[in-house]
Design a protein around this motif. Structure first.
Motif, PDB file in Angstrom:
ATOM      1  N   ASP A  24      52.684  28.740  18.330  1.00 47.26           N
ATOM      2  CA  ASP A  24      52.954  30.104  18.758  1.00 47.26           C
ATOM      3  C   ASP A  24      51.962  30.587  19.809  1.00 47.26           C
ATOM      4  OD1 ASP A  24      55.136  30.744  16.789  1.00 47.26           O
ATOM      5  OD2 ASP A  24      53.527  30.151  15.430  1.00 47.26           O
ATOM      6  N   LEU A  25      50.753  30.024  19.772  1.00 49.27           N
ATOM      7  CA  LEU A  25      49.699  30.466  20.682  1.00 49.27           C
ATOM      8  C   LEU A  25      48.815  29.282  21.047  1.00 49.27           C
ATOM      9  CD1 LEU A  25      48.113  32.809  22.069  1.00 49.27           C
ATOM     10  CD2 LEU A  25      46.920  33.129  19.908  1.00 49.27           C
ATOM     11  N   VAL A  26      48.486  29.174  22.309  1.00 47.53           N
ATOM     12  CA  VAL A  26      47.512  28.190  22.786  1.00 47.53           C
ATOM     13  C   VAL A  26      46.347  28.954  23.389  1.00 47.53           C
ATOM     14  CG1 VAL A  26      47.019  26.326  24.428  1.00 47.53           C
ATOM     15  CG2 VAL A  26      49.256  26.419  23.294  1.00 47.53           C
ATOM     16  N   LEU A  27      45.138  28.669  22.898  1.00 47.60           N
ATOM     17  CA  LEU A  27      43.915  29.180  23.523  1.00 47.60           C
ATOM     18  C   LEU A  27      43.352  28.013  24.308  1.00 47.60           C
ATOM     19  CD1 LEU A  27      41.860  31.385  24.023  1.00 47.60           C
ATOM     20  CD2 LEU A  27      40.688  30.676  21.930  1.00 47.60           C
ATOM     21  N   ASN A  28      43.499  28.072  25.623  1.00 53.21           N
ATOM     22  CA  ASN A  28      43.193  26.926  26.471  1.00 53.21           C
ATOM     23  C   ASN A  28      41.929  27.115  27.294  1.00 53.21           C
ATOM     24  OD1 ASN A  28      44.023  24.292  27.570  1.00 53.21           O
ATOM     25  ND2 ASN A  28      44.013  25.421  29.483  1.00 53.21           N
ATOM     26  N   SER A  29      41.177  26.014  27.374  1.00 56.81           N
ATOM     27  CA  SER A  29      40.030  25.958  28.282  1.00 56.81           C
ATOM     28  C   SER A  29      39.985  24.605  28.981  1.00 56.81           C
ATOM     29  CB  SER A  29      38.734  26.200  27.499  1.00 56.81           C
ATOM     30  OG  SER A  29      38.615  25.252  26.460  1.00 56.81           O
ATOM     31  N   LEU A  30      41.005  23.789  28.769  1.00 58.08           N
ATOM     32  CA  LEU A  30      41.054  22.468  29.392  1.00 58.08           C
ATOM     33  C   LEU A  30      41.688  22.577  30.778  1.00 58.08           C
ATOM     34  CD1 LEU A  30      42.223  20.296  26.346  1.00 58.08           C
ATOM     35  CD2 LEU A  30      39.887  20.876  27.062  1.00 58.08           C
ATOM     36  N   ALA A  31      41.564  21.536  31.576  1.00 60.29           N
ATOM     37  CA  ALA A  31      42.052  21.563  32.957  1.00 60.29           C
ATOM     38  C   ALA A  31      42.968  20.373  33.222  1.00 60.29           C
ATOM     39  CB  ALA A  31      40.862  21.541  33.918  1.00 60.29           C
ATOM     40  N   GLY A  32      43.478  20.307  34.425  1.00 57.77           N
ATOM     41  CA  GLY A  32      44.264  19.168  34.888  1.00 57.77           C
ATOM     42  C   GLY A  32      45.542  18.979  34.086  1.00 57.77           C
ATOM     43  N   ASP A  33      45.848  17.713  33.800  1.00 57.81           N
ATOM     44  CA  ASP A  33      47.074  17.364  33.076  1.00 57.81           C
ATOM     45  C   ASP A  33      47.112  17.947  31.670  1.00 57.81           C
ATOM     46  OD1 ASP A  33      47.948  15.917  35.268  1.00 57.81           O
ATOM     47  OD2 ASP A  33      47.192  14.003  34.508  1.00 57.81           O
ATOM     48  N   PHE A  34      45.957  18.339  31.144  1.00 62.22           N
ATOM     49  CA  PHE A  34      45.900  18.906  29.803  1.00 62.22           C
ATOM     50  C   PHE A  34      46.604  20.268  29.751  1.00 62.22           C
ATOM     51  CE2 PHE A  34      42.519  15.845  29.979  1.00 62.22           C
ATOM     52  CZ  PHE A  34      42.613  15.192  28.761  1.00 62.22           C
ATOM     53  N   ILE A  35      46.659  20.969  30.876  1.00 59.76           N
ATOM     54  CA  ILE A  35      47.349  22.261  30.909  1.00 59.76           C
ATOM     55  C   ILE A  35      48.844  22.049  30.710  1.00 59.76           C
ATOM     56  CG2 ILE A  35      47.917  24.260  32.337  1.00 59.76           C
ATOM     57  CD1 ILE A  35      45.095  23.955  33.590  1.00 59.76           C
ATOM     58  N   ALA A  36      49.432  21.151  31.474  1.00 64.03           N
ATOM     59  CA  ALA A  36      50.873  20.889  31.335  1.00 64.03           C
ATOM     60  C   ALA A  36      51.201  20.379  29.936  1.00 64.03           C
ATOM     61  CB  ALA A  36      51.328  19.889  32.391  1.00 64.03           C
ATOM     62  N   ALA A  37      50.353  19.509  29.395  1.00 65.91           N
ATOM     63  CA  ALA A  37      50.585  18.997  28.042  1.00 65.91           C
ATOM     64  C   ALA A  37      50.546  20.135  27.027  1.00 65.91           C
ATOM     65  CB  ALA A  37      49.540  17.937  27.692  1.00 65.91           C
ATOM     66  N   SER A  38      49.627  21.054  27.217  1.00 66.44           N
ATOM     67  CA  SER A  38      49.511  22.185  26.293  1.00 66.44           C
ATOM     68  C   SER A  38      50.675  23.154  26.454  1.00 66.44           C
ATOM     69  CB  SER A  38      48.184  22.903  26.517  1.00 66.44           C
ATOM     70  OG  SER A  38      47.111  22.018  26.273  1.00 66.44           O
ATOM     71  N   LEU A  39      51.090  23.403  27.679  1.00 69.94           N
ATOM     72  CA  LEU A  39      52.247  24.273  27.914  1.00 69.94           C
ATOM     73  C   LEU A  39      53.496  23.692  27.254  1.00 69.94           C
ATOM     74  CD1 LEU A  39      51.622  25.246  31.634  1.00 69.94           C
ATOM     75  CD2 LEU A  39      51.774  26.850  29.709  1.00 69.94           C
ATOM     76  N   SER A  40      53.597  22.367  27.218  1.00 72.71           N
ATOM     77  CA  SER A  40      54.770  21.728  26.609  1.00 72.71           C
ATOM     78  C   SER A  40      54.832  21.966  25.101  1.00 72.71           C
ATOM     79  CB  SER A  40      54.768  20.217  26.898  1.00 72.71           C
ATOM     80  OG  SER A  40      53.844  19.539  26.057  1.00 72.71           O
ATOM     81  N   LEU A  41      53.745  22.432  24.528  1.00 69.66           N
ATOM     82  CA  LEU A  41      53.690  22.669  23.084  1.00 69.66           C
ATOM     83  C   LEU A  41      54.061  24.092  22.691  1.00 69.66           C
ATOM     84  CD1 LEU A  41      50.382  20.743  22.334  1.00 69.66           C
ATOM     85  CD2 LEU A  41      52.723  20.034  21.772  1.00 69.66           C
ATOM     86  N   LEU A  42      54.308  24.964  23.660  1.00 72.29           N
ATOM     87  CA  LEU A  42      54.632  26.356  23.343  1.00 72.29           C
ATOM     88  C   LEU A  42      56.014  26.467  22.731  1.00 72.29           C
ATOM     89  CD1 LEU A  42      53.468  28.709  26.242  1.00 72.29           C
ATOM     90  CD2 LEU A  42      52.565  28.536  23.918  1.00 72.29           C
ATOM     91  N   ALA A  43      56.067  27.065  21.559  1.00 71.08           N
ATOM     92  CA  ALA A  43      57.340  27.358  20.915  1.00 71.08           C
ATOM     93  C   ALA A  43      58.026  28.489  21.676  1.00 71.08           C
ATOM     94  CB  ALA A  43      57.091  27.776  19.465  1.00 71.08           C
ATOM     95  N   PRO A  44      59.331  28.666  21.512  1.00 74.39           N
ATOM     96  CA  PRO A  44      59.979  29.836  22.098  1.00 74.39           C
ATOM     97  C   PRO A  44      59.256  31.106  21.641  1.00 74.39           C
ATOM     98  CG  PRO A  44      61.617  28.299  21.289  1.00 74.39           C
ATOM     99  CD  PRO A  44      60.274  27.789  20.828  1.00 74.39           C
ATOM    100  N   GLY A  45      58.995  31.992  22.589  1.00 70.63           N
ATOM    101  CA  GLY A  45      58.249  33.210  22.282  1.00 70.63           C
ATOM    102  C   GLY A  45      56.747  33.000  22.215  1.00 70.63           C
ATOM    103  N   GLY A  46      56.294  31.785  22.535  1.00 66.78           N
ATOM    104  CA  GLY A  46      54.879  31.449  22.445  1.00 66.78           C
ATOM    105  C   GLY A  46      54.056  32.072  23.558  1.00 66.78           C
ATOM    106  N   ARG A  47      52.754  32.170  23.292  1.00 61.29           N
ATOM    107  CA  ARG A  47      51.817  32.748  24.242  1.00 61.29           C
ATOM    108  C   ARG A  47      50.742  31.727  24.596  1.00 61.29           C
ATOM    109  NH1 ARG A  47      53.394  34.466  19.548  1.00 61.29           N
ATOM    110  NH2 ARG A  47      51.382  35.123  18.780  1.00 61.29           N
ATOM    111  N   PHE A  48      50.451  31.633  25.870  1.00 60.74           N
ATOM    112  CA  PHE A  48      49.432  30.715  26.385  1.00 60.74           C
ATOM    113  C   PHE A  48      48.339  31.574  26.993  1.00 60.74           C
ATOM    114  CE2 PHE A  48      47.409  27.824  29.321  1.00 60.74           C
ATOM    115  CZ  PHE A  48      47.552  26.562  28.759  1.00 60.74           C
ATOM    116  N   VAL A  49      47.138  31.507  26.423  1.00 60.47           N
ATOM    117  CA  VAL A  49      46.024  32.308  26.915  1.00 60.47           C
ATOM    118  C   VAL A  49      44.996  31.355  27.510  1.00 60.47           C
ATOM    119  CG1 VAL A  49      44.270  34.021  26.367  1.00 60.47           C
ATOM    120  CG2 VAL A  49      46.464  34.052  25.146  1.00 60.47           C
ATOM    121  N   GLU A  50      44.769  31.495  28.799  1.00 65.68           N
ATOM    122  CA  GLU A  50      43.873  30.617  29.560  1.00 65.68           C
ATOM    123  C   GLU A  50      42.515  31.283  29.719  1.00 65.68           C
ATOM    124  OE1 GLU A  50      42.294  27.836  30.857  1.00 65.68           O
ATOM    125  OE2 GLU A  50      44.366  27.317  31.415  1.00 65.68           O
ATOM    126  N   ILE A  51      41.452  30.604  29.257  1.00 67.39           N
ATOM    127  CA  ILE A  51      40.102  31.116  29.499  1.00 67.39           C
ATOM    128  C   ILE A  51      39.324  30.206  30.440  1.00 67.39           C
ATOM    129  CG2 ILE A  51      39.967  32.484  27.390  1.00 67.39           C
ATOM    130  CD1 ILE A  51      38.243  30.248  26.160  1.00 67.39           C
TER     131      ILE A  51
END
Length: 180
Positions: free
Chosen positions: A95-122
């Motif tokens: 439902d939520l990703v708290l991200n601090s990784l870069a590069g290909d890890f961003i796309a991999a993490s975005l692929s994990l978002l459920a419908p209605g999910g939130r991706f918060v990039e720090i």
């Protein structure tokens, strides 16, 4: 111990509670969960009743996270975490990703978002453009947060978060970060 509280815990509380609107029962992926903000985010997510899924860069750090009650901990130095988390969640994602990784890890993490999910990039690199964020579809949301901006734009919100955090420490609901 007191010096470990303000930035890490306010960042975690702001990103999870204010921006991410994390609720009890939701799944949250916290990258770099053995770092300062990550450890604070683990405590806040657990306190909210969320299911924490975490990544960390070494087995020692992953073991430490498990000792804190994080049942699902994956390696943040390989993209394998994405497939492992998809399997863990039966393909639904988080439902939520708290991200601090870069590069290909961003796309991999975005692929994990459920419908209605939130991706918060720090993190500061690989930020999505508004067009890229809009293309996520399925009511998914993306937000990049730099806490320094929030101190200026939302001082009352930050002040209230810090007061709530300090009260939670007083009640024994949160613990200071480990330090050397």
């Amino acid at each position: 111990e007191g010096a470990s509280i303000p930035i890490a815990f306010v960042t975690a509380a702001y990103t999870l509670e204010e921006v991410g609107r994390l609720q009890a029962g939701e799944r949250v992926l916290i990258h770099a969960a053995a770092g300062g903000v990550g450890l604070a985010a683990v405590q806040i997510a657990q306190r909210l009743g969320a299911e924490v899924i975490a990544t960390a860069g070494s087995e020692k750090k992953r073991d430490y996270l498990r000792s804190l009650g994080v049942a699902h901990v994956f390696d943040s130095r390989t993209l394998a975490f994405a497939g492992q988390i998809k399997e863990l969640t039966g393909g639904r994602g988080v439902d939520l990703v708290l991200n601090s990784l870069a590069g290909d890890f961003i796309a991999a993490s975005l692929s994990l978002l459920a419908p209605g999910g939130r991706f918060v990039e720090i993190g500061k690199s690989g930020l999505l453009t508004p067009e890229q964020a809009a293309a996520l579809g399925q009511n998914r949301q993306y937000r990049s947060v730099f806490l320094g901006d929030q101190f200026v734009q939302e001082p009352e919100t930050i002040k209230a978060l810090l007061a709530n955090i300090l009260a939670a420490f007083t009640r024994g609901e949160l613990r200071p970060l480990p330090l050397r």
